[in-house]
Structure formats: structure tokens, C-alpha cells
Motif scaffolding. Structure first.
Motif, PDB file in Angstrom:
ATOM      1  N   ASP A  46       0.879  -1.170   0.000  1.00 37.65           N
ATOM      2  CA  ASP A  46       0.000   0.000   0.000  1.00 37.65           C
ATOM      3  C   ASP A  46       0.913   1.215   0.000  1.00 37.65           C
ATOM      4  OD1 ASP A  46      -0.240  -2.103   1.778  1.00 37.65           O
ATOM      5  OD2 ASP A  46      -1.160  -0.897   3.344  1.00 37.65           O
ATOM      6  N   GLN A  47       0.376   2.308  -0.364  1.00 36.34           N
ATOM      7  CA  GLN A  47       1.111   3.572  -0.325  1.00 36.34           C
ATOM      8  C   GLN A  47       2.258   3.656  -1.315  1.00 36.34           C
ATOM      9  OE1 GLN A  47       1.872   3.720   3.876  1.00 36.34           O
ATOM     10  NE2 GLN A  47       0.125   5.066   4.157  1.00 36.34           N
ATOM     11  N   MET A  96       5.379  12.025  17.151  1.00 33.25           N
ATOM     12  CA  MET A  96       4.744  13.061  17.961  1.00 33.25           C
ATOM     13  C   MET A  96       4.536  12.566  19.391  1.00 33.25           C
ATOM     14  SD  MET A  96       4.448  15.803  16.415  1.00 33.25           S
ATOM     15  CE  MET A  96       5.701  15.701  15.169  1.00 33.25           C
ATOM     16  N   PHE A  97       4.119  11.328  19.506  1.00 33.27           N
ATOM     17  CA  PHE A  97       3.885  10.742  20.824  1.00 33.27           C
ATOM     18  C   PHE A  97       5.185  10.735  21.630  1.00 33.27           C
ATOM     19  CE2 PHE A  97       4.102   6.891  23.470  1.00 33.27           C
ATOM     20  CZ  PHE A  97       3.062   7.151  24.351  1.00 33.27           C
ATOM     21  N   TYR A  98       6.234  10.310  20.946  1.00 33.30           N
ATOM     22  CA  TYR A  98       7.541  10.233  21.586  1.00 33.30           C
ATOM     23  C   TYR A  98       7.990  11.611  22.083  1.00 33.30           C
ATOM     24  CZ  TYR A  98      12.657  10.024  21.562  1.00 33.30           C
ATOM     25  OH  TYR A  98      13.972  10.145  21.874  1.00 33.30           O
ATOM     26  N   ALA A 131       3.634   6.972   5.974  1.00 31.75           N
ATOM     27  CA  ALA A 131       2.617   6.408   6.870  1.00 31.75           C
ATOM     28  C   ALA A 131       2.312   7.386   7.992  1.00 31.75           C
ATOM     29  CB  ALA A 131       3.110   5.080   7.433  1.00 31.75           C
ATOM     30  N   PHE A 132       1.043   7.562   8.253  1.00 31.22           N
ATOM     31  CA  PHE A 132       0.634   8.482   9.306  1.00 31.22           C
ATOM     32  C   PHE A 132       1.116   7.981  10.658  1.00 31.22           C
ATOM     33  CE2 PHE A 132      -2.454   9.794  12.559  1.00 31.22           C
ATOM     34  CZ  PHE A 132      -2.241  11.157  12.493  1.00 31.22           C
TER      35      PHE A 132
END
Ligand SMILES: Nc1ncnc2c1ncn2[C@@H]1O[C@H](COP(=O)(O)OP(=O)(O)OP(=O)(O)O)[C@@H](O)[C@H]1O
Ligand SMILES: [Mg+2]
Lengths: 312, 283
Positions: free
Chosen positions: A88-89, B28-30, B20-21
Motif C-alpha cells: 500500500d502507499q 509526535m507521541f515520543y 505512513a501516518f
């Protein structure tokens, strides 16, 4: 000789998936690999594609052993598995670009090749589309384009038409014809036998891991021409027609389908005998309006051959 | 010429990873965890120490705790990034096609490893601005700082290799994940537990005899524990007290380095060997 399979045997534990398979194919041949579910087609192709090691025996692609020189073999073959996924992607052109790079093609070579391949499989309009958004048939064609990226001599296609609608199947067949005209040696496995018939030069039938028949399409069909089946349709007077046909010495196994007003029988006579039969029938006032011969397609060949093997 | 050294798997993985999101949200969490921690630390020290100063000593404590926290986060994220490297391709049925290309098994495995390592390094680098605070207040030497980062690198490459190995030899990603997290917990936690058992046994026997202590096994557990090494780097006096307990003066980073490099080499070797059907020996 482009493909040479010698005594190939594959066992899973005590189960013998491939049993001493021997097969040779010349360059440029399109070979149709036919067999029931679980016969061993995919196993054979996986070994040819260097993904699976045989228990014994070997196979050679253009003289290179899949067991001892798998790296050389990978350069020579383009492989399309029966089931495959896509990343994907990645967009269609990036997908091809990745595999091009994986075969060591330079960025410049890839830039030239990718549009050509997309054109070949009619996917130019999907070039910048994400691969997982393509339809099944498009993915199938993209995968075919991918298997061609390093210009392999031999194509190993495991059920390339499975899951395709009739139109997509015809498209796939046209692409394969084009590849044949380019001189590639092509191995195709399929369940859908008639579509193989018109495309293949040679057919191999595998059953329970054994190659039980191999030859050109006509030769294999001829083996079964001895007892062709004729279907006669009459307007009425079904019983009279039946009595008439029962007298003919060349006719056996008469069946009458009342509802369809149809009589079918095995016919052993020559073509001239058949002309006479028809003439006599019309003179005897039997209202025949059509007479057809049942098509002996690969399906029947396949059924007949595998049945024979079971009985043996 | 460039093509000879480029690694298609690495490039593709990086491309996918940065698209990938979940990579973005992971980063961001880190950073959020680190920021909250630093803010909380500053608040507590300035509020409750009675002074509104932040002394170099406090700054060093912050550095120490930040380093341990970051080590924990890295150790926790590495298995998640690597334990599915090969097995997800197997599950998504892209592996077969990849294996029929002319890339060598080594190239594929190294590409997978490096793409994960690159992402982890990016995370570490993204956290650097927080460290500038530590330097601002003083108390930490650059060499300590560099040593800590090298320690991260050695550790994450080793755990990453374990992940890749399990991902190659197991069929399912979930199994590989469990095995890799298990290995990580063993290295990070169980070794410390064994070490403390060793120490307490040593102390019990010390009461009875006057002989100088010598316990290589206890020493070994300490020397392969990332936390223990970190503590001895941050507080060199701890290295001395360790020596007095186990009776071995060799600095534990030597053993740590050798052990983790051998572990990395072993895991990568197994992964490379097991990636493809072994044609020659299976005959
Ligand atoms: N990994 C495996 N372990 C055990 N048996 C296997 C394995 N892979 C295949 N088989 C068995 O080997 C036989 C041949 O399988 P193969 O996939 O080659 O059949 P096929 O001709 O491709 O069938 P299909 O038309 O369904 O694709 C089957 O009976 C199958 O159950
Ligand atoms: Mg199959």
C-alpha cells in the motif's frame, strides 16, 4: 532447450507433492500447465522460481540450475505467483520502479522502461494511482508488467487469469500473445482450460504430482477424437428418430432428452458415413433441424486423461 | 556506479515509512512524552527545591533521567519497528515476489534493518533540542553525551536485529513480536533481576568468608544490562562499587560492546541464511 526439468520431486513430510517430474521446453514455446486443485502446479512453479527447494531432482533454465545457481536463474525468469499482494502507499510507477531497482536497473533505464511497460499492460492512465486502489484485474496486469521489468527470457505465470472477468481475461490473453510474439518462453498454469487451448503450443497435464500427458494441443485432442459425440435436434417424432438411429452400426450410447427434443450419441464412423446417415434420415422423413458435434475442448481432454490415471 | 551501493529495499521502506501516518503520530507521541517529562521536571525542581535556580547538579539529574527514559522508549519501540519486517511481507504476500528479484538476501535484510534504525535515529535527533536545555544549564560533558548516544545506537541495532531474525524465522508477525519483546525484556529487565540475585547471594556469603569476591556470572548480568551500563557511564563511582561486589575490574562497556555486536552479527547471520529456501543443503 530453455526449460529442462529433471526428475523433480518434492515431499512435504511423507506426502509426495511432486513425483519425479520430467519436462523440457524449447525457447519461444507457450506451455499450458493443466491439473486439478492440489495437483502440484504451484509447487512446480515455485521451484522453478527458486522459492522452494526440491527434495530431489533439479531444473534448468537456459542451462542454469535452480538448485545450484538460483541467482543466475532469477535473472532469467519473470514470476507471477497465484496469490500476491502489493505494497500500500506505493503508486503504480513507484511499484515498478522499486522492482526495477531490485533487479539492478539504473534510474535512467527505469525511467524509460516504466512508461513502456504500463503501456503494454494498458495501465498508462493509472500511472500515478496508489497500487492498492487498483482493481484486481489491474493489479494482475501490473504484476505482469513487474515480472517483465528485467526482460526475462522465461515467464512463469501461475494462474494469471484467475479472478478476472471475461473481458479482463481476453485482455490478459492479448498481452500474452504479444509477449509470445516477442519470443518469450511462457509457462502458464490454469484451471480454465479452453482459454489455454488457443494460446498454447504445448500442454502438460499434471495429476497427483505426476506429468501424465505432454504434447501439442492438437495431439492431445486427437487422442480423444475416436468417440466424438453428435447431437441431433428434431422438431417432433422423437421415438421414430431414436429407432432410426439405433439401427446405425456406428452409433452407440444413445441418449434422448425429451424436454429439449434432442438425441445424442457416440459416433465412430467417418465423415462420408455421417453424410450418408444424415441423407437417409431426411429421406426417412425424420424432422431433423440441426446436427452438431460436441466440442472436444481441453476440459474434456483433461477429464478423460485424469480419469484414466485414476483407474490405473 | 551509484546503483551498486544503493539499496532498493532501504529506499522503498523509508519512502513508505515517511508516508505512513503512524510514523508521524509515533514521533509526535515520543516527543510529547519527552516534553511533558522535561516540563514536569523543571516545574518540580524550581517549585519544591525552594530556590528558583536550576543548578548544574539538578541539570545533571535531569540529563540522567532523560537518558534512561529515552533508552526505555527506544527499547520499547525497536521491536515494534522490526519484528514485522519480513513476516508482514509474508502475510501480505509480497515476500515471494521480492525473493525472486536479484537482490541478495543480505541486501534485503540490511535494507530492512537500516530503514528501522534510520527512523529510530530520526526520533533521537528530534529529541535533541530538549538536551540543549541540559547543556544550557551545564553539568554534562559532551563526551558523556556522545557515549550515551553510542550506547543507544549499539542497543537499538542489536534489538532491531533480534526483531528481524524472529521476523524471518517465524511465520506470523504476532509470534515474532512476542519473541522480540520477550528478548528485549530479558536484556533490559531479567538481567537486572539476575544481577540483584547474584549480588544478594554474594553479600550473604561475604559475611562468612574474608576472601575477595569473584563472581563472573553476576558481573556478566550487569554488563549486558543497558540500564547498568548507563548508570556506570553517568555515575562513574558506581563502576567502582560494582567492582567491589563482583571482583572484576574490566569496565562493563567492553563486555557490553562485545556481547551486543556478537548478538547483532548472529541474528543477522541467521536472518540472512533463513530468508530464502536453502537450495544447496536441502537437497
Ligand atoms: N507447505 C506445504 N506443506 C504441506 N503440503 C503442501 C504445502 N504446500 C503445498 N502442499 C500440498 O502439495 C500439493 C500440491 O499443491 P500445489 O499448490 O502445487 O497445487 P496446485 O496444482 O497449484 O493446486 P491449485 O490448482 O489449487 O493451485 C497439495 O496437495 C498441497 O496440499
Ligand atoms: Mg496453484
Amino acid at each position: 532447450m530453455m526449460v529442462d526439468i529433471k526428475g523433480l520431486t518434492k515431499k512435504y513430510g511423507s506426502f509426495v507433492a511432486l513425483n519425479n517430474l520430467n519436462l523440457t521446453l524449447d525457447e519461444g514455446v507457450v506451455f499450458g500447465f493443466v491439473g486439478a486443485n492440489g495437483a502440484g502446479k504451484s509447487t512446480t512453479f515455485s521451484i522453478l522460481a527458486t522459492l522452494l527447494s526440491p527434495t530431489s531432482g533439479d531444473a534448468f533454465i537456459n542451462g542454469k540450475s535452480v538448485v545450484r545457481e538460483p541467482k543466475e536463474v532469477r535473472k532469467l525468469i519473470g514470476y507471477m505467483p497465484d496469490f500476491f499482494g502489493v505494497y500500500d502507499q506505493l503508486k503504480a510507477d513507484e511499484y515498478l520502479d522499486f522492482y526495477g531497482a531490485s533487479y539492478g536497473l539504473s534510474a535512467d533505464e527505469r525511467k524509460v522502461l516504466i512508461p513502456q511497460l504500463l503501456e503494454l499492460v494498458n495501465l498508462t492512465h493509472k500511472r500515478y494511482e496508489y497500487v492498492d486502489l487498483l482493481s484486481r484485474g489491474m493489479k494482475q496486469r501490473l504484476c505482469l508488467a513487474r515480472s517483465l521489468i528485467h526482460d526475462p527470457k522465461v515467464l512463469i505465470l501461475d494462474e494469471p487469469a484467475s479472478g478476472l472477468d471475461p473481458r479482463a481475461r481476453i485482455e490478459m490473453r492479448d498481452i500474452l500473445k504479444h509477449l509470445k510474439s516477442m519470443g518469450k518462453t511462457i509457462l502458464i498454469s490454469s484451471h480454465i482450460l479452453p482459454e489455454l487451448a488457443e494460446m498454447c503450443d504445448e500442454i502438460g497435464v499434471i495429476d497427483n504430482g505426476k506429468l501424465i500427458a505432454h504434447g501439442n494441443v492438437a495431439a492431445i485432442q486427437e487422442q480423444l477424437q475416436g468417440d466424438k459425440r453428435v447431437i441431433v435436434k428434431v422438431m417432433d417424432q422423437l421415438e421414430k428418430a431414436r429407432a432410426f438411429f439405433e439401427e446405425d452400426p456406428y452409433i452407440s450410447s444413445i441418449e434422448v432428452a425429451d424436454g429439449k427434443k434432442e438425441i445424442s450419441f457416440n459416433y465412430r464412423g467417418k465423415t462420408e458415413d455421417q453424410v450418408n446417415l444424415l441423407r437417409k434420415a431426411l429421406l426417412a422423413d425424420i424432422p431433423i433441424y440441426t446436427l452438431t458435434e460436441e466440442e472436444k475442448d481441453l476440459e474434456d481432454v483433461f477429464m478423460a486423461i485424469t480419469k484414466g490415471a485414476d483407474e490405473a | 556506479m551509484m546503483e551498486r551501493f544503493s539499496n532498493p529495499v532501504l529506499l522503498k521502506e523509508l519512502k513508505l515509512r515517511f508516508r505512513a501516518f503512524k510514523s508521524f503520530s509515533g514521533l509526535m507521541f515520543y516527543l510529547a512524552v519527552l516534553c511533558i517529562f522535561v516540563a514536569g521536571f523543571l516545574l518540580i525542581y524550581t517549585q519544591f527545591s525552594g530556590t528558583s535556580f536550576f543548578r548544574p547538579n539538578d541539570s545533571f539529574t535531569m540529563f540522567a533521567v532523560l537518558s534512561v527514559l529515552q533508552m526505555g522508549l527506544v527499547m520499547f519501540m525497536t521491536p515494534g519497528l522490526t519484528a514485522g519486517a519480513i513476516s508482514t511481507e509474508r502475510e501480505k504476500q509480497t515476500l515471494n515476489i521480492l525473493l525472486t528479484t536479484t537482490q541478495s538476501s543480505t541486501q534485503i535484510i540490511i535494507g530492512k534493518l537500516l530503514s528501522s534504525v534510520a527512523f529510530l535515529i530520526l526520533m533521537l535527533v528530534a529529541g535533541l533540542p530538549l538536551y540543549s536545555l541540559v547543556f544550557l544549564f551545564g553539568g554534562v560533558s559532551p563526551s558523556q553525551f556522545i557515549t550515551i548516544f553510542l550506547l543507544y545506537l549499539v542497543t537499538l541495532v542489536a534489538i532491531g536485529s533480534i526483531g528481524i531474525m524472529f521476523s524471518t524465522i517465524t511465520k506470523k508477525t504476532i509470534v515474532s513480536m512476542i519473541a522480540t519483546y520477550g528478548a528485549m525484556i530479558f536484556l533490559g529487565g531479567i538481567t537486572a533481576f539476575f544481577f540483584f540475585i547474584g549480588v544478594s547471594m554474594e553479600q550473604m556469603s561475604m559475611g562468612m568468608s574474608t576472601a575477595t569476591p569473584f563472581s563472573p556470572i553476576t558481573y556478566f548480568w550487569a554488563s549486558i544490562n543497558p540500564g547498568a551500563l548507563m548508570v556506570t557511564i553517568l555515575y562513574p563511582e558506581m563502576a567502582n562499587s560494582l567492582e567491589s561486589v563482583v571482583g572484576i575490574s574490566l569496565p562493563i562497556w567492553v563486555v557490553y560492546l562485545i556481547f551486543y555486536i556478537l548478538l547483532t552479527a548472529f541474528c543477522l547471520f541467521v536472518a540472512i541464511r533463513k530468508l530464502r529456501a536453502n537450495m544447496k543443503t536441502n537437497r
